[in-house]
Design an enzyme around this catalytic site. Structure first.
Site, PDB file in Angstrom:
ATOM      1  CB  SER A  40      -0.955   0.107   1.325  1.00 27.82           C
ATOM      2  OG  SER A  40      -0.181   0.075   2.566  1.00 27.82           O
ATOM      3  N   GLY A  41       0.409   2.535  -0.090  1.00 25.41           N
ATOM      4  CA  GLY A  41       0.853   3.758  -0.134  1.00 25.41           C
ATOM      5  C   GLY A  41       2.095   3.925  -0.917  1.00 25.41           C
ATOM      6  CG  ASP A  75       3.321  -5.451   2.899  1.00 23.83           C
ATOM      7  OD1 ASP A  75       3.466  -4.096   2.672  1.00 23.83           O
ATOM      8  OD2 ASP A  75       2.701  -5.660   4.098  1.00 23.83           O
ATOM      9  CG  ASP A  81       8.642  -9.008   9.941  1.00 23.48           C
ATOM     10  OD1 ASP A  81       9.178  -8.010   9.903  1.00 23.48           O
ATOM     11  OD2 ASP A  81       7.935  -9.437  10.896  1.00 23.48           O
ATOM     12  CE1 TYR A 118       7.969   7.498  10.076  1.00 23.09           C
ATOM     13  CE2 TYR A 118       8.397   9.773  10.373  1.00 23.09           C
ATOM     14  CZ  TYR A 118       7.967   8.615   9.434  1.00 23.09           C
ATOM     15  OH  TYR A 118       8.022   8.670   8.093  1.00 23.09           O
ATOM     16  CE  LYS A 177      10.790   6.444   7.759  1.00 19.84           C
ATOM     17  NZ  LYS A 177      10.840   5.557   6.677  1.00 19.84           N
ATOM     18  CB  VAL A 226       2.940  11.014   0.839  1.00 20.43           C
ATOM     19  CG1 VAL A 226       2.627  10.492  -0.625  1.00 20.43           C
ATOM     20  CG2 VAL A 226       4.341  11.415   0.640  1.00 20.43           C
ATOM     21  CB  THR A 275       0.098   6.906   2.390  1.00 24.11           C
ATOM     22  OG1 THR A 275       0.857   7.204   3.536  1.00 24.11           O
ATOM     23  CG2 THR A 275       1.066   7.570   1.041  1.00 24.11           C
TER      24      THR A 275
END
Length: 262
Positions: free
Chosen positions: A22-23, A43, A66, A167, A171, A200, A202
């Protein structure tokens, strides 16, 4: 967005895209496929993956894996080589986000985010790079690793109103992994670059997209005046994956509408 006239600049290349159900991951996988690559959609969500991978397209392969499991990624690479005979491009896109104030943030949640967002990219590269080197031994040109980082690896302003220190940090770690691998793998003709999206449209950003006040706050700070779509991110990835970027490594393309230019 108007339809793009695509080239075949990735013909005879095999690309692996993690988080491809997805996304951004799905958009990237679809773009690389459209540019002629054989694409492995990776995925851990088997059900969604089976729905999005084109049926009957011999250049598209779904592999359930995974990124936090080294054995799973090793098996994934074996499946890639069995199906296509080479591995030329790795896109480390798989990622998660969690929202917790620092006061409430526990070690388990911190480690979960790091395990997927930064360690997952490390493990995927560890699994893929030996196969990429073998592929390059029999052809000219370069291999490519593209890491999907974030503007949040460089600024924390976008996190205003929804704390995500883990997060940001994960990153940031991925950004430095990108830089280090670019230096170390350059002599092997493997280029390593990053794409840093802003907001974005998503499933990741559904919380913001459904909050009119927050969405307007974003739009006021984006010079181009709109939220990105996965296709915007995918276009940058396709360039970095191709020989058009044969002399580009250790860099980051910001796909943020000008957010970080301010």
């Amino acid at each position: 967005m108007p339809a793009l006239a695509l080239t075949s600049r990735l013909a005879d290349r095999t690309a692996v895209v993690t988080g491809a159900a997805s996304g951004n991951g799905l958009g990237i996988a679809q773009r690389l496929l459209a540019e002629g690559a054989s694409v492995v959609f990776v995925d851990r969500d088997a059900a969604t993956l089976s729905e999005v991978v084109p049926n009957g397209d011999q250049k598209a392969l779904a592999v359930v894996a995974d990124v936090t499991d080294a054995d799973s990624l090793h098996d994934m690479v074996e499946s890639v080589i069995e199906a296509f005979g080479s591995l030329d491009v790795l896109v480390n896109n798989a990622g998660i986000v969690r929202f917790s104030d620092f006061d409430d943030l526990g070690l388990a949640e911190w480690e979960e985010v790091f395990r997927v967002n930064s360690t997952g990219a490390f493990l995927a590269a560890k699994a893929a790079v030996p196969a990429m080197k073998k592929s390059l031994a029999s052809r000219a040109g370069t291999g490519a690793i593209v890491n999907i980082t974030s503007t949040e690896a460089h600024v924390v302003l976008a996190s205003s109103g929804h704390p995500q220190v883990h997060y940001n940090a994960s990153k940031g770690a991925l950004h430095m992994l990108n830089q280090g691998l670019a230096i170390e793998l350059g002599s092997d003709r493997i280029r390593v670059n990053a794409v840093a999206p802003g907001i974005v449209e998503t499933p990741f950003t559904a919380r913001a997209m459904q909050n009119e006040k927050l969405l307007n706050w974003y739009l006021e700070r984006i010079p181009l005046g709109r939220v990105a779509k996965p296709q915007d991110v995918a276009a940058a990835v396709a360039y970095l994956a191709s020989e058009d970027a044969s002399y580009v490594t250790g860099t980051t393309i910001f796909v943020d509408g000008g957010w970080t230019a301010q």
